[in-house]
Design a protein around this motif. Structure first.
Motif, PDB file in Angstrom:
ATOM      1  N   PHE A 124      43.290  29.773  37.993  1.00  0.00           N
ATOM      2  CA  PHE A 124      43.652  30.979  38.301  1.00  0.00           C
ATOM      3  C   PHE A 124      44.763  31.402  39.469  1.00  0.00           C
ATOM      4  O   PHE A 124      45.807  31.850  39.449  1.00  0.00           O
ATOM      5  CB  PHE A 124      42.605  32.097  38.667  1.00  0.00           C
ATOM      6  CG  PHE A 124      43.021  33.584  38.773  1.00  0.00           C
ATOM      7  CD1 PHE A 124      43.484  34.348  37.770  1.00  0.00           C
ATOM      8  CD2 PHE A 124      43.384  34.036  39.940  1.00  0.00           C
ATOM      9  CE1 PHE A 124      43.737  35.709  37.977  1.00  0.00           C
ATOM     10  CE2 PHE A 124      43.707  35.241  40.065  1.00  0.00           C
ATOM     11  CZ  PHE A 124      43.946  36.266  39.163  1.00  0.00           C
ATOM     12  N   TYR A 125      44.429  30.825  40.520  1.00  0.00           N
ATOM     13  CA  TYR A 125      45.189  30.957  41.518  1.00  0.00           C
ATOM     14  C   TYR A 125      46.607  30.433  41.621  1.00  0.00           C
ATOM     15  O   TYR A 125      47.529  30.799  41.882  1.00  0.00           O
ATOM     16  CB  TYR A 125      44.432  30.493  43.011  1.00  0.00           C
ATOM     17  CG  TYR A 125      45.193  30.721  44.376  1.00  0.00           C
ATOM     18  CD1 TYR A 125      45.454  32.128  44.667  1.00  0.00           C
ATOM     19  CD2 TYR A 125      45.897  29.958  44.963  1.00  0.00           C
ATOM     20  CE1 TYR A 125      46.197  32.281  46.057  1.00  0.00           C
ATOM     21  CE2 TYR A 125      46.610  30.073  46.242  1.00  0.00           C
ATOM     22  CZ  TYR A 125      46.835  31.032  46.558  1.00  0.00           C
ATOM     23  OH  TYR A 125      47.418  31.409  47.753  1.00  0.00           O
ATOM     24  N   TRP A 138      48.431  32.002  38.885  1.00  0.00           N
ATOM     25  CA  TRP A 138      48.997  33.404  39.295  1.00  0.00           C
ATOM     26  C   TRP A 138      49.981  33.340  40.276  1.00  0.00           C
ATOM     27  O   TRP A 138      50.905  34.040  40.197  1.00  0.00           O
ATOM     28  CB  TRP A 138      47.610  34.004  40.172  1.00  0.00           C
ATOM     29  CG  TRP A 138      47.847  35.623  40.654  1.00  0.00           C
ATOM     30  CD1 TRP A 138      48.555  36.442  40.117  1.00  0.00           C
ATOM     31  CD2 TRP A 138      48.196  35.792  42.066  1.00  0.00           C
ATOM     32  NE1 TRP A 138      48.573  37.557  40.837  1.00  0.00           N
ATOM     33  CE2 TRP A 138      48.345  36.988  42.056  1.00  0.00           C
ATOM     34  CE3 TRP A 138      47.990  34.855  43.151  1.00  0.00           C
ATOM     35  CZ2 TRP A 138      48.563  37.725  43.433  1.00  0.00           C
ATOM     36  CZ3 TRP A 138      47.940  35.359  44.435  1.00  0.00           C
ATOM     37  CH2 TRP A 138      48.368  37.015  44.538  1.00  0.00           C
ATOM     38  N   LYS A 139      50.127  32.183  41.225  1.00  0.00           N
ATOM     39  CA  LYS A 139      51.031  32.123  42.189  1.00  0.00           C
ATOM     40  C   LYS A 139      52.489  31.598  41.417  1.00  0.00           C
ATOM     41  O   LYS A 139      53.493  32.084  41.676  1.00  0.00           O
ATOM     42  CB  LYS A 139      50.483  31.140  43.223  1.00  0.00           C
ATOM     43  CG  LYS A 139      49.587  31.525  44.042  1.00  0.00           C
ATOM     44  CD  LYS A 139      50.484  32.574  45.091  1.00  0.00           C
ATOM     45  CE  LYS A 139      51.042  32.060  46.153  1.00  0.00           C
ATOM     46  NZ  LYS A 139      51.216  33.215  47.153  1.00  0.00           N
ATOM     47  N   LEU A 169      49.996  37.321  36.529  1.00  0.00           N
ATOM     48  CA  LEU A 169      48.607  37.639  36.104  1.00  0.00           C
ATOM     49  C   LEU A 169      48.224  37.252  34.867  1.00  0.00           C
ATOM     50  O   LEU A 169      47.022  36.516  34.686  1.00  0.00           O
ATOM     51  CB  LEU A 169      48.357  39.216  36.682  1.00  0.00           C
ATOM     52  CG  LEU A 169      46.878  39.754  36.218  1.00  0.00           C
ATOM     53  CD1 LEU A 169      45.946  39.013  37.047  1.00  0.00           C
ATOM     54  CD2 LEU A 169      46.831  41.118  36.182  1.00  0.00           C
ATOM     55  N   ALA A 200      48.044  33.399  34.324  1.00  0.00           N
ATOM     56  CA  ALA A 200      46.869  32.936  35.158  1.00  0.00           C
ATOM     57  C   ALA A 200      45.399  33.222  34.728  1.00  0.00           C
ATOM     58  O   ALA A 200      44.477  32.507  34.488  1.00  0.00           O
ATOM     59  CB  ALA A 200      46.882  33.666  36.618  1.00  0.00           C
ATOM     60  N   ALA A 212      44.656  41.576  39.474  1.00  0.00           N
ATOM     61  CA  ALA A 212      43.798  40.422  39.804  1.00  0.00           C
ATOM     62  C   ALA A 212      42.576  40.607  40.750  1.00  0.00           C
ATOM     63  O   ALA A 212      41.641  39.734  40.548  1.00  0.00           O
ATOM     64  CB  ALA A 212      44.763  39.604  40.768  1.00  0.00           C
ATOM     65  N   TYR A 272      39.847  40.936  38.152  1.00  0.00           N
ATOM     66  CA  TYR A 272      39.467  39.890  37.826  1.00  0.00           C
ATOM     67  C   TYR A 272      38.412  38.931  38.831  1.00  0.00           C
ATOM     68  O   TYR A 272      37.534  38.283  38.104  1.00  0.00           O
ATOM     69  CB  TYR A 272      40.970  39.008  37.304  1.00  0.00           C
ATOM     70  CG  TYR A 272      40.537  37.626  36.955  1.00  0.00           C
ATOM     71  CD1 TYR A 272      40.174  37.563  35.779  1.00  0.00           C
ATOM     72  CD2 TYR A 272      40.419  36.328  37.868  1.00  0.00           C
ATOM     73  CE1 TYR A 272      39.827  35.965  34.951  1.00  0.00           C
ATOM     74  CE2 TYR A 272      40.257  35.137  37.080  1.00  0.00           C
ATOM     75  CZ  TYR A 272      39.826  35.094  35.843  1.00  0.00           C
ATOM     76  OH  TYR A 272      39.378  33.690  35.388  1.00  0.00           O
TER      77      TYR A 272
END
Length: 222
Positions: free
Chosen positions: A45-46, A49-50, A54, A57, A102, A105
């Motif tokens: 996810f991280y 996401w980066k 969102l 991710a 996020a 989440y």
């Protein structure tokens, strides 16, 4: 070896009825499931996401978690436990997408961790410790042994320890998520996840092997 109901226990120790619990066999059974449920989703996810935002991710983390759950079930792991984890991942994704957040989440597993802590304590109170259920992900205890008092006593103790850990970790992660943001949350999740999990698992395996290794089957027969 599975003992039939009503069959007298043979002389010797309990571990004589069980396959040798080597560290290699224990970790080989437990580490993949822990990775699938606790480590991989946060990291995937991280990173996504980066790089992509969102929506991608959440999608990447969800697909990865479901794929790992399917792989674990094909390897013969407890279907109910794995399916429950996969179902939560899907619900977590749907809620976060609806909220487009996020934080929402990542907060859901924190809340789930607190609920697990409560479940650990309740399971001990009713005489069915949850760690005794999860222990089969690490070692194939036969049904007759899981029904014994020493088994429930040992994993009752371990369930209390895990309950305290889950509750403390949930409180810390929620505080960091709300005050330090997602980056700090990921760091704290990893620091309080893999090292602490490893330490607790190592202690639990050592303690259970020590207790069950000394346990004479006469105790169970009586």
């Amino acid at each position: 070896m599975v003992r039939q109901a009503g069959t007298p226990l043979a002389p010797g120790r309990v571990v004589d009825d069980l396959p040798e619990p080597t560290w290699r066999s224990l970790l080989g059974r437990g580490v993949p499931q822990f990775t699938a449920e606790a480590v991989a989703p946060v990291l995937v996810f991280y990173v996504a996401w980066k790089g992509y935002g969102l929506g991608p991710a959440i999608a990447a983390s969800t697909v990865g978690s479901v794929a790992l759950a399917a792989w674990l079930m094909r390897r013969g792991r407890d279907v109910a436990l794995v399916a429950t984890g996969a179902t939560f991942v899907v619900i977590q994704a749907l809620v976060a997408l609806a909220a487009h957040s996020a934080t929402v989440y990542l907060a859901q597993p924190v809340i789930l961790s607190a609920l697990w802590a409560i479940a650990y304590f309740v399971s001990v109170a009713i005489g069915r410790p949850l760690i005794g259920v999860f222990a089969n992900a690490w070692y194939p205890f036969p049904a007759w042994f899981r029904a014994t008092v020493p088994y429930r006593r040992e994993f009752g103790l371990q369930s209390i320890v895990w309950g305290v850990y889950c509750l403390a970790r949930a409180a810390l992660r929620l505080f960091v998520l709300l005050h330090a943001g997602i980056g700090g949350f990921v760091v704290v999740s990893l620091l309080t996840g893999i090292p602490m999990f490893g330490a607790l698992v190592a202690w639990g395996l050592w303690h259970a092997r020590r207790v069950f290794g000394r346990l004479d089957v006469a105790v169970l027969a009586g």
